[in-house]
Design an enzyme around this catalytic site. Structure first.
Site, short mmCIF file in Angstrom:
data_model
loop_
_atom_site.label_atom_id
_atom_site.label_comp_id
_atom_site.label_asym_id
_atom_site.label_seq_id
_atom_site.Cartn_x
_atom_site.Cartn_y
_atom_site.Cartn_z
N LEU A 33 0.82 -1.22 0.00
CA LEU A 33 0.00 0.00 0.00
C LEU A 33 0.85 1.27 0.00
O LEU A 33 0.36 2.34 0.32
CB LEU A 33 -1.02 0.00 1.16
CG LEU A 33 -2.02 -1.18 1.12
CD1 LEU A 33 -3.00 -1.10 2.30
CD2 LEU A 33 -2.80 -1.20 -0.21
N TYR A 141 15.07 3.22 -14.45
CA TYR A 141 13.82 2.46 -14.41
C TYR A 141 13.84 1.33 -15.43
O TYR A 141 13.63 0.16 -15.11
CB TYR A 141 12.62 3.40 -14.66
CG TYR A 141 11.35 2.64 -14.95
CD1 TYR A 141 10.75 1.87 -13.95
CD2 TYR A 141 10.77 2.65 -16.22
CE1 TYR A 141 9.60 1.13 -14.22
CE2 TYR A 141 9.63 1.93 -16.49
CZ TYR A 141 9.04 1.17 -15.49
OH TYR A 141 7.92 0.43 -15.77
N HIS A 189 1.35 10.72 -15.89
CA HIS A 189 0.95 10.16 -17.18
C HIS A 189 0.02 11.10 -17.95
O HIS A 189 -0.73 11.87 -17.37
CB HIS A 189 0.28 8.80 -16.97
CG HIS A 189 1.24 7.77 -16.48
ND1 HIS A 189 1.25 7.32 -15.19
CD2 HIS A 189 2.28 7.15 -17.10
CE1 HIS A 189 2.24 6.45 -15.04
NE2 HIS A 189 2.88 6.33 -16.19
N LEU A 190 0.09 10.95 -19.27
CA LEU A 190 -0.59 11.92 -20.13
C LEU A 190 -2.11 11.92 -19.97
O LEU A 190 -2.70 12.97 -19.72
CB LEU A 190 -0.21 11.65 -21.61
CG LEU A 190 -0.91 12.58 -22.59
CD1 LEU A 190 -0.47 14.02 -22.40
CD2 LEU A 190 -0.66 12.15 -24.03
N ARG A 282 10.58 16.98 -22.25
CA ARG A 282 10.92 16.32 -20.99
C ARG A 282 12.13 15.41 -21.27
O ARG A 282 12.13 14.69 -22.27
CB ARG A 282 9.71 15.49 -20.53
CG ARG A 282 9.84 14.86 -19.18
CD ARG A 282 8.53 14.24 -18.72
NE ARG A 282 8.14 13.06 -19.52
CZ ARG A 282 7.07 12.32 -19.27
NH1 ARG A 282 6.25 12.63 -18.27
NH2 ARG A 282 6.79 11.28 -20.03
N1 UFG Z 1 3.22 14.19 -21.68
C1 UFG Z 1 2.94 15.53 -21.76
N2 UFG Z 1 2.39 16.14 -20.67
C2 UFG Z 1 2.12 15.48 -19.50
C3 UFG Z 1 2.41 14.09 -19.44
C4 UFG Z 1 2.97 13.50 -20.55
O1 UFG Z 1 3.17 16.18 -22.77
O2 UFG Z 1 1.63 16.09 -18.54
C5 UFG Z 1 3.77 13.50 -22.87
C6 UFG Z 1 5.13 12.88 -22.64
O3 UFG Z 1 6.14 13.82 -22.90
C7 UFG Z 1 5.09 11.72 -23.62
C8 UFG Z 1 3.61 11.30 -23.66
O4 UFG Z 1 2.90 12.43 -23.16
O5 UFG Z 1 5.45 12.17 -24.89
C9 UFG Z 1 3.31 10.10 -22.80
O6 UFG Z 1 3.86 10.33 -21.51
P1 UFG Z 1 3.53 9.41 -20.25
O7 UFG Z 1 4.25 10.01 -19.08
O8 UFG Z 1 2.06 9.23 -20.12
O9 UFG Z 1 4.13 8.01 -20.65
P2 UFG Z 1 5.61 7.63 -21.09
O10 UFG Z 1 5.52 7.29 -22.56
O11 UFG Z 1 6.62 8.62 -20.69
O12 UFG Z 1 5.88 6.40 -20.15
C10 UFG Z 1 5.39 5.14 -20.39
C11 UFG Z 1 5.21 4.42 -19.08
C12 UFG Z 1 6.51 4.31 -18.34
C13 UFG Z 1 7.53 3.68 -19.24
C14 UFG Z 1 7.62 4.39 -20.56
C15 UFG Z 1 8.49 3.66 -21.52
O13 UFG Z 1 4.27 5.11 -18.30
O14 UFG Z 1 6.33 3.53 -17.18
O15 UFG Z 1 6.34 4.48 -21.16
O16 UFG Z 1 9.11 4.53 -22.36
F1 UFG Z 1 8.74 3.72 -18.68
#
Ligand code: UFG
Length: 329
Positions: A33, A141, A189-190, A282
């Site tokens: 948890l 990670y 996450h997006l 990012r």
């Molecule tokens: N993004 C934004 N604004 C936000 C959040 C995300 O523009 O507020 C963009 C990120 O830059 C990226 C896309 O949205 O281009 C997706 O981002 P996420 O953070 O939702 O997901 P990631 O692709 O970064 O991460 C996912 C998994 C991770 C894993 C990764 C592998 O959540 O656990 O894929 O590359 F490590």
């Protein structure tokens, strides 16, 4: 079968627990948890509050609950944090996984399902990504997940462990009834962040970079529904029968969407305008990630049920609108 779900109160684990029950198996959950939520697991599912590296507790559960298969979802997942605090990630994601595997093997449990990630591929050269593409993580990670995968391969040879590794692309969505869903703190996450911006819970969605070599300049990702991910895990049980089986699958829809396309899809589902703010890239974001999912389709008979991004976002919207404060509501 009796399925031990380590991290079963987390986002993907809790959805998987439901699918395990729906498929006629019996889930048993262990969760610290620290990231998981007790409310995400139904009251009639056996639940143990504890740590995956607590060998005496895990050994007792494996014996008392007559466990056939162990599924392991209990990892830290924040890429940025893994860069700033690698000890936390190696300690939890690698050292504790090793302890779990040692306990399993000592108790004679030899079937294991492991949550891995597209982050093991780093910045791939070819799209879509096949399972045999080079593994070159660009952050701790992804490296911790690859280290665990390599340990599993060695244990399959040395100890007859049978395993399935699933490399998730962008897990998203929520249970169709809207009762469980994504609730990370902080949320990075997006899709949850776009929805939060649409709901007015944050002033705007920050889009990280509009100068990528993609059609609209924003990053492309492969979004796959959490229930589809869960169903693939269950489909693998039957293939773990042989001692030393080594299964590795990408889990993605095979269709990439840009950040701007996701914003438009949330606007279409919610009927609300999403305020956006473009900010610099990012660190560590590859321009594009998209799965070749042919192997999971062919070997597991897996077909993502949620083929449409709008349908995926509808489930997420239902969850977030009913639970604006996540499980704290
Ligand atoms: N993004 C934004 N604004 C936000 C959040 C995300 O523009 O507020 C963009 C990120 O830059 C990226 C896309 O949205 O281009 C997706 O981002 P996420 O953070 O939702 O997901 P990631 O692709 O970064 O991460 C996912 C998994 C991770 C894993 C990764 C592998 O959540 O656990 O894929 O590359 F490590």
């Amino acid at each position: 079968m009796n399925i031990f779900v380590v991290g079963g109160a987390g986002y993907i684990g809790s959805h998987c627990v439901r699918q395990i029950t729906a498929a006629g198996h019996r889930p048993v959950v262990l969760d610290s948890l620290v990231c998981g939520h007790r409310q995400a697991v139904a009251p009639d599912v056996p639940f143990y509050h504890g740590d995956l590296a607590d060998r005496s507790l895990v050994a007792k559960i494996l014996r008392d609950e007559k466990i056939d298969v162990v599924m392991h979802f209990a990892a830290f997942i924040n890429v940025g944090e893994s860069v700033s605090n690698p000890l936390k990630y190696y300690g939890n994601n690698v050292a504790k996984t090793l302890a779990l595997l040692e306990t399993m093997l000592a108790e004679g449990v030899k079937k294991f399902v492991f949550s891995s990630t597209a982050a093991v591929y780093g910045i791939p050269e070819k799209m879509p990504i096949r399972e045999d593409a080079p593994k070159a993580p660009i952050n701790p990670y992804g490296q911790t997940k690859l280290d665990c995968e390599n340990l599993l391969s060695a244990l399959a040879v040395a100890n007859g462990l049978s395993f399935a590794v699933f490399r998730y692309f962008n897990a998203c969505g929520a249970a169709e009834d809207g009762t469980i869903g994504e609730a990370h703190d902080p949320e990075t996450h997006l899709i949850p962040n776009v929805i939060r911006a649409a709901m007015g819970l944050q002033p705007s969605l920050e889009i990280f970079g509009d100068d990528y070599p993609t059609p609209d300049g924003t990053c492309l990702r492969d979004y796959v529904h959490v229930d589809d991910i869960s169903r693939a895990h269950i489909a693998a049980f039957d293939r773990l029968g042989n001692s030393g089986a080594q299964l590795r699958y990408n889990l993605g829809s095979g269709r990439p969407f840009s950040v701007s396309e996701i914003v438009k899809a949330v606007e279409a589902v919610s009927g609300k305008k999403v305020p956006v703010k473009f900010v610099p890239r990012r660190a560590g974001d590859p321009p594009e990630l998209c799965a070749d999912n042919a192997k999971a389709r062919a070997e597991l008979g897996w077909t993502p049920k949620f083929g449409d991004i709008g349908a995926i976002i509808e489930t997420a919207w239902r969850w977030h609108s009913a639970h604006p404060a996540g499980y704290g509501a």
